[in-house]
Write an enzyme that holds these catalytic residues in place. Structure first.
Site, PDB file in Angstrom:
ATOM      1  N   ASP A   1       0.833  -1.202   0.000  1.00 37.30           N
ATOM      2  CA  ASP A   1       0.000   0.000   0.000  1.00 37.30           C
ATOM      3  C   ASP A   1       0.869   1.254   0.000  1.00 37.30           C
ATOM      4  OD1 ASP A   1      -2.209   1.680   0.201  1.00 37.30           O
ATOM      5  OD2 ASP A   1      -2.408   1.429   2.363  1.00 37.30           O
TER       6      ASP A   1
ATOM      7  N   GLU B   1      -2.381  10.265  -0.898  1.00 40.25           N
ATOM      8  CA  GLU B   1      -3.674   9.593  -0.819  1.00 40.25           C
ATOM      9  C   GLU B   1      -4.034   9.254   0.621  1.00 40.25           C
ATOM     10  OE1 GLU B   1      -6.416   6.154  -0.551  1.00 40.25           O
ATOM     11  OE2 GLU B   1      -4.328   6.262   0.102  1.00 40.25           O
TER      12      GLU B   1
ATOM     13  N   ASP C   1      -4.722   0.041  -6.085  1.00 38.28           N
ATOM     14  CA  ASP C   1      -4.496   0.409  -4.684  1.00 38.28           C
ATOM     15  C   ASP C   1      -5.156  -0.607  -3.758  1.00 38.28           C
ATOM     16  OD1 ASP C   1      -3.795   1.727  -2.385  1.00 38.28           O
ATOM     17  OD2 ASP C   1      -5.377   3.240  -2.522  1.00 38.28           O
TER      18      ASP C   1
ATOM     19  N   HIS D   1      -1.482  -0.658   6.396  1.00 38.43           N
ATOM     20  CA  HIS D   1      -1.103   0.411   7.329  1.00 38.43           C
ATOM     21  C   HIS D   1      -0.306  -0.080   8.534  1.00 38.43           C
ATOM     22  CE1 HIS D   1      -4.791   3.038   5.905  1.00 38.43           C
ATOM     23  NE2 HIS D   1      -3.923   2.763   4.931  1.00 38.43           N
TER      24      HIS D   1
END
Length: 455
Positions: free
Chosen positions: A291, A325, A353, A423
């Site tokens: 990511d 983003e 993505d 994340h």
């Protein structure tokens, strides 16, 4: 007899066209798998540069590196598009523990959420109130919340096969949880990580205070899923336990950064633009391999694969590596703003993505006529095990281009492992499979080729 000859001629013409498409598509997949570049580009982005939070030195290093790589491909034009982005800095590693009685503590893994304010210098300790979401928070009211830390503990729904649907079902507590809790007098928020498995990795992500005055903003952090389970269990046994956390994050003034753009000029309709892209920024806990380093190198590969296989596009094809983003969408909005100013005609945009996992198909935002055309290409994809063509969300960075009859598309990889890494500190290069990554690049290049040729 003339009608029969005409029919035979038409069938032959269609067969030749299909054969040409099959040859071109095979050349794309062969080149992607036998002469890969994207995996090496990703290795450098991940291992030599690392996490690329907007406004950071690493983000700027990534801008320069990807521009150099695009320059080396012999494209017709490569440039940087300036964009102002937020600069949020995490600071030193966060600390947190659960206190059952004075002096008896259990450490738990947390990370500050992007955009959060810091705790006081000595940290923050308070009683905890557990809720499953914002609606439950509102039902409790100020009396039960004031002076406490709100613990949002709604997990991703495990029985949803579409994992992005599960993510969407609980991400509001991360994004708006602190803003809503502050209105009831809470002193901080802890949010269960958006993760389908139980592990010790807290998952970052953006949050917002909306128009809440700075003086009323409270610190917000994510806790690992194992930590959330532990905290919830301990609260069930003793509602009076306290939670302590300390974070030193800080928001600075906006800084200048860039979208990285390269293009091949169209041979017949150069004023009609097709774009393919991903976002160059990432969170700072890992190296942003899935990511969205994967989406960036796949998008760069699309232009390389078309050039390498000798295809000369009819329309102008651009790769756009968007900045910011993750915590602002400034790059996507800036690109759309500049396109509108220049009266550019965008007819197609494709975003990757959702990680570098095995490609399954695409999601599309388009009218019924375009979708029918796209579905007619499914037989060309099926030899490569690509079979999912469905209407749905395309991508955050390309959505500002919506309208004016543009087709928006998102690459749809297998998503079952994506939120294990999303994340988090384990979003690293070793978790990306080279073959899966390159299959995704070839799949994207194939769709771009067909859209350019037939739409």
């Amino acid at each position: 007899m003339r009608k029969l000859l005409l029919f035979v001629f038409l069938i032959s013409a269609i067969s030749v066209a299909q054969t040409d498409d099959e040859k071109q598509i095979k050349a794309i997949y062969d080149t992607a798998l036998l002469d890969a570049k994207g995996y090496d580009w990703l290795a450098y982005l991940s291992n030599q540069i690392g996490g690329r939070l907007s406004g950071s030195l690493n983000a700027e290093r990534a801008v320069q590196y990807t521009k150099e790589r695009l320059d080396s491909l012999g494209l017709d034009k490569v440039w940087l598009q300036p964009v102002m982005v937020p600069k949020w800095v995490r600071g030193i590693s966060e600390v947190a523990y659960i206190e059952t009685t004075p002096g008896k503590t259990t450490n738990v893994p947390i990370c500050a959420l992007g955009g959060s304010t810091p705790t006081p210098a000595g940290g923050l300790k308070a009683q905890v109130v557990e809720v499953k979401g914002i609606e439950e928070l509102k039902k409790l009211g100020r009396e039960k919340i004031e002076g406490k830390i709100v613990f949002y503990n709604r997990p991703m729904q495990a029985n949803l096969i579409q994992t992005f649907e599960a993510y969407g079902g609980c991400v509001d507590q991360r994004y708006a949880g602190a803003m809503e809790a502050a209105k009831f007098g809470a002193v901080g928020t802890i949010v269960r990580s958006m993760n389908l498995r139980l592990d010790d990795n807290p998952h970052a992500g953006s949050m917002s205070y909306g128009d809440l005055p700075e003086s009323q903003r409270i610190p917000a952090a994510a806790i690992s899923t194992n930590g959330a389970e532990l905290l919830s269990g301990m609260l069930a046994l003793n509602p009076d336990i306290r939670f302590y956390f300390k974070q030193t994050c800080r928001q600075f003034k906006d800084v200048r950064s860039y979208n990285v753009i390269g293009e091949i000029k169209g041979s017949e309709h150069p004023d009609e633009v097709m774009i393919v892209g991903g976002h160059l920024d990432s969170w700072d806990l890992g190296d942003g391999a899935h990511d969205d380093g994967a989406g960036c190198v796949q998008s760069m590969e699309v232009l390389r694969l078309l050039k390498k296989t000798g295809y000369k596009p009819r329309r102008t094809i651009r790769v756009v590596l968007f900045m910011n983003e993750e915590n602002g969408l400034r790059g996507g909005n800036k690109y759309a703003e500049e396109a509108k100013k220049k009266n550019e005609k965008h007819i197609f945009a494709l975003e990757s993505d959702a990680g570098g996992f095995t490609p399954r198909g695409f999601t599309f935002e388009c009218n019924d006529q375009d979708f029918a055309l796209i579905e007619s290409w499914k037989p060309l994809f099926e030899p490569y095990l690509i079979h999912l063509f469905q209407k749905g969300y395309s991508g955050a960075d390309i959505r500002p281009l919506a309208g004016n009859d543009i087709v928006l598309a998102g690459l749809l990889p297998d998503s079952q492992r994506y939120f294990d890494h999303h994340h988090a500190a384990n979003d690293t290069f070793e978790h990306v499979n080279k073959r899966e990554l390159q299959l995704g690049a070839a799949t994207m290049a194939t769709l771009v080729y067909l859209m350019d040729k037939y739409r």
